[in-house]
Write a protein that holds these residues in place. Sequence first.
Motif, PDB file in Angstrom:
ATOM      1  N   TYR A   9      -4.611  -7.127  -0.249  1.00  0.00           N
ATOM      2  CA  TYR A   9      -3.845  -5.999   0.288  1.00  0.00           C
ATOM      3  C   TYR A   9      -3.117  -5.319  -0.877  1.00  0.00           C
ATOM      4  CZ  TYR A   9      -4.286  -6.643   5.361  1.00  0.00           C
ATOM      5  OH  TYR A   9      -4.752  -6.702   6.645  1.00  0.00           O
ATOM      6  N   LEU A  10      -3.318  -4.004  -1.000  1.00  0.00           N
ATOM      7  CA  LEU A  10      -2.656  -3.210  -2.030  1.00  0.00           C
ATOM      8  C   LEU A  10      -1.715  -2.229  -1.335  1.00  0.00           C
ATOM      9  CD1 LEU A  10      -5.825  -2.497  -4.194  1.00  0.00           C
ATOM     10  CD2 LEU A  10      -3.953  -4.057  -4.803  1.00  0.00           C
ATOM     11  N   VAL A  11      -0.415  -2.387  -1.556  1.00  0.00           N
ATOM     12  CA  VAL A  11       0.587  -1.577  -0.868  1.00  0.00           C
ATOM     13  C   VAL A  11       0.945  -0.369  -1.723  1.00  0.00           C
ATOM     14  CG1 VAL A  11       2.915  -1.532   0.107  1.00  0.00           C
ATOM     15  CG2 VAL A  11       1.513  -3.611   0.288  1.00  0.00           C
ATOM     16  N   ASP A  12       0.768   0.810  -1.148  1.00  0.00           N
ATOM     17  CA  ASP A  12       1.185   2.059  -1.798  1.00  0.00           C
ATOM     18  C   ASP A  12       2.711   2.131  -1.699  1.00  0.00           C
ATOM     19  OD1 ASP A  12       1.683   4.609  -2.672  1.00  0.00           O
ATOM     20  OD2 ASP A  12       0.488   5.622  -1.143  1.00  0.00           O
ATOM     21  N   GLY A  13       3.396   1.657  -2.741  1.00  0.00           N
ATOM     22  CA  GLY A  13       4.850   1.527  -2.694  1.00  0.00           C
ATOM     23  C   GLY A  13       5.575   2.839  -2.504  1.00  0.00           C
ATOM     24  N   SER A  14       5.067   3.919  -3.106  1.00  0.00           N
ATOM     25  CA  SER A  14       5.746   5.213  -2.984  1.00  0.00           C
ATOM     26  C   SER A  14       5.817   5.661  -1.534  1.00  0.00           C
ATOM     27  CB  SER A  14       5.019   6.268  -3.824  1.00  0.00           C
ATOM     28  OG  SER A  14       5.096   5.946  -5.193  1.00  0.00           O
ATOM     29  N   SER A  15       4.750   5.415  -0.785  1.00  0.00           N
ATOM     30  CA  SER A  15       4.735   5.785   0.630  1.00  0.00           C
ATOM     31  C   SER A  15       5.836   5.051   1.376  1.00  0.00           C
ATOM     32  CB  SER A  15       3.368   5.462   1.237  1.00  0.00           C
ATOM     33  OG  SER A  15       3.374   5.659   2.637  1.00  0.00           O
ATOM     34  N   VAL A 135     -10.867  -5.585   0.889  1.00  0.00           N
ATOM     35  CA  VAL A 135      -9.676  -4.901   0.379  1.00  0.00           C
ATOM     36  C   VAL A 135      -9.097  -4.005   1.471  1.00  0.00           C
ATOM     37  CG1 VAL A 135      -8.751  -3.329  -1.379  1.00  0.00           C
ATOM     38  CG2 VAL A 135     -10.644  -4.879  -1.948  1.00  0.00           C
ATOM     39  N   THR A 136      -7.778  -4.076   1.630  1.00  0.00           N
ATOM     40  CA  THR A 136      -7.058  -3.170   2.521  1.00  0.00           C
ATOM     41  C   THR A 136      -5.968  -2.455   1.734  1.00  0.00           C
ATOM     42  OG1 THR A 136      -7.454  -4.460   4.530  1.00  0.00           O
ATOM     43  CG2 THR A 136      -5.557  -2.976   4.546  1.00  0.00           C
ATOM     44  N   ILE A 137      -5.999  -1.133   1.761  1.00  0.00           N
ATOM     45  CA  ILE A 137      -4.983  -0.321   1.096  1.00  0.00           C
ATOM     46  C   ILE A 137      -3.955   0.074   2.156  1.00  0.00           C
ATOM     47  CG2 ILE A 137      -4.535   1.803  -0.175  1.00  0.00           C
ATOM     48  CD1 ILE A 137      -7.537   1.687  -1.046  1.00  0.00           C
ATOM     49  N   ILE A 152     -13.796  -1.853   1.824  1.00  0.00           N
ATOM     50  CA  ILE A 152     -12.444  -1.315   1.628  1.00  0.00           C
ATOM     51  C   ILE A 152     -12.047  -0.508   2.862  1.00  0.00           C
ATOM     52  CG2 ILE A 152     -10.976   0.196   0.225  1.00  0.00           C
ATOM     53  CD1 ILE A 152     -12.846  -0.304  -2.128  1.00  0.00           C
ATOM     54  N   ASP A 153     -10.881  -0.838   3.425  1.00  0.00           N
ATOM     55  CA  ASP A 153     -10.325  -0.012   4.490  1.00  0.00           C
ATOM     56  C   ASP A 153      -8.860   0.280   4.168  1.00  0.00           C
ATOM     57  OD1 ASP A 153      -8.892  -2.295   5.120  1.00  0.00           O
ATOM     58  OD2 ASP A 153      -9.782  -2.592   7.088  1.00  0.00           O
TER      59      ASP A 153
END
Length: 938
Positions: A9-15, A135-137, A152-153
Amino acid sequence: MTDAPQHLYLVDGSSFIFRAYHRLPPLTDPEGTPVNAVFGFTAMLWKLIEELNKGEGPTHLAVILDASKHSFRMELYPEYKANRPEPPEDLIPQFPLIRDAVRAFSVPCIEEIGIEADDIIAAYAVKARDEGMKVTIVSSDKDLMQLVGGGIDMLDTMRDLRIDVAHVEEKFGVPPEKVGEVLALMGDAVDNIPGVRGVGPKTATQLIQQFGDTETLIARAAEIKRDKLREMITSSVDDIRMSRVLVTLKTDWPLSEPIETFALKDPPHEPLSAFFKKHGFRTLLSKLGKHAAMEAASGEPGAALPPPDAFSPPLLPFEHDKYETVATLEALDGWIAEAFAAGTVAVDTETDSLDAMRANLVGVSLATAPNRACYIPLGHVASEGLLGETPVQVDRVEALARLKPLLEDAATLKVGQNLKYDMLVLARQGITIAPFDDTMLISYALDSGKALENGGPAGHGMDGLSERLLGHKPIPFKQVAGTGKAQVTFDKVPLDAATKYAAEDADCTLRLWQHLKPRLWREHVTGVYETLERPLAPVLMRMERRGIKVDRAALARLSADYAQGLERLEAEVHTLAGTPFNVASPRQLGEILFEQMGLQGGKKSAKTGAYSTDVDVLDRLAGEGIEIAQKVLDWRQLAKLKSTYTDTLQEQINPETGRVHTSYALASTTTGRLSSTDPNLQNIPVRTEEGRKIRDAFVPEGGNVLLSADYSQIELRLLAEIAEIPQLRQAFADGLDIHAMTASEMFGVPMAEMTPLIRRQAKAINFGIIYGISAFGLARNLGIDRGAAGDYIKRYFERFPGIRDYMERTKMGARDVGYVETLFGRRIHTPLIKSSNQAERAFGERAAINAPLQGTAADIIRRAMIRIEDALEAENLTDAQMLLQVHDELVFEVPAEKAAAAGAVIKRVMEDACAPVVELAVPLVVEVGTGQNWNAAH
């Protein structure tokens, strides 16, 4: 890497950061540092880890942040992101604290100079996919949708939505690998990516569907049939190529940390505990303590997280004898200190009136824990129950001066039930309550439209919530104040009884908050509460306090005119009936119509034995050409206007302000629409001349004008958006007359030959379809027979099959889960859709179809209202003040010389109200007008 299934899991921190910052009120930690974004980010990250650990969850997790504003793209294109404003001043010091929060969770925090977070996410996602990982973004960023597919989702936590290839194709009309091509043509005003000026999402998608990619489009531009579009493409070749480079994610960037180091760990107690204590996050600290206790009980640090109801407090009996009457300033100081220390305090006011603009403040109650509550009397007077002596109480002015710092303290959460009322009462005393939670609004966000086990609606009032959730029936008002003519106002209630009643209210409210607040996270409606419900309450409070001026003399003249009109209509009804009778009596009218005149279709009530003469009956008769029925309808409409508005409004003018102050109900409809009372300004008719005359009486102060800003056909636009109707979407995008276009599609009439009659028929069908109109209803509206109306509806669905698909899809979903959702995640429960009663079930189906449209429209205008005041302030237009909200319209009072500037700001905010949460393919259009009265401005 192990042989076990791996999931990154890759977390878009800015969001996460910006969502947290914009949906929480200002907060500071004990050192005075702003921490609202830190708190929100931390809570969101914990919730994500918590939710993921409940299922199979990820094996690896990392948060990706932007290290700086500069990136390699600026070397290629110096204007890249040139339009982006600097972060708010109070957000800047929170960035390093957010990095500390991530590390306190033992989660890797990845950021690099010279490259953006999206590129880092892309590089890790592709690398992990190539190594066989799933992978989950965690993001809803459209740029990242280029990566979806092949393992990837994406996960949009705000809407609890998994974004896969099908979702991307649904959104863009092309597969993920072609999204970059569409983005290059669209451009991006926020990032200052040029694209092709004048080409929007729809046209960009069509071009890529036809040509495949931007280079092929450039090479074959001569094949474009539309001259203007062809010229736009050929003159923008350099911009297209640059844009294509700018939107391309850099997937080959060298990784700074190996993926193996992202292995997910259970949140460690010590670093988190120290972090929470340092920044005053008491609720998270309490939650951490309970988590740690469960781990200790299990004997293993990786134990499962607590069940959903683990954070709900036990149901304790109410002990009224423990409540305290605060009669000295020393005692008051002790309660204020206790509230500061607790960090959360329930607040309630007692007054002598339900009208917040006229009410006198009688007392304030506080609660810091169950059974730990007090009442501070401020305005009690002598009464028979007090033996003629004024009760002992603290000095009102001094007490309010000491309460003000507590009620305005940014680090102390105030909890109330329908707190908008208390806000307005205290605002008149110079006190602004903030930050706050409102149990009524939390309940509304959770359970709007939900039915109880007995079939009745789940209300959001304190008494009903207390009985349902706490198993406790609060002391009724009449028990302390009496009933009927003997009832007294609260300032005359003896202090012992007043204390038990008022302190119980605060105690009950605090307990409700402890039960309801955790459900927001668990049931994924935090975004609805934080962005649509809570921030609107103070906006409405200020609107109610401002009120709007009405011309008393104009109302008096209208009342006199209406009285004459009623006399004339009554005489005409008597002539048609052949005898005088009481037109206001349904029983007498029924006897005249169905016995004396012998009209067909009369039905008697089994209960009263009288004929029904409601509006449906009279409408049917009027449609059959029965003149007396139409006259009675006209008489009733005029009588309602006189009694409800022209007479009553004169009595409702506030003697201190000279203005009318309506009260808005935030939690009274299932769809999120506001309603207003005392007076109800939502239902003034605007389609009749007599109704419009009432709006003539709403006027500005001298030197000002009234400004009306109204969404144009918003529900039809949302129908085109949500149901994905290509013809309607294109018509709105092209700015066509939607009713004429519909008529042309249905009846085969060229637009140039459209007649008003044909357009009016299409308009009736357009709006009727939204509300699930039947052939009978449409026949009545158009004055045609039911067979022809049925043919119209059938033809409509044949021309726009997507509408039928939307209806069936929506009904099926509502039956499965019991609710529908707006585009912003508001849940509208539809219990009647499962009813065994056919009529109830049909009503439930119509409600389910319309609710996402009406609810989304309500959400949009709420978002606009929440933003408008700040937008006007940013342009030094604070003297442009929002006064009224009526369905899709906002009314302002503005200095005449600033009307144009204010109108431009208001229009921009309203048309952009969906951003950045929802991107619409159909543009929102707001029509702005000004005038010396409300009718002239509309």
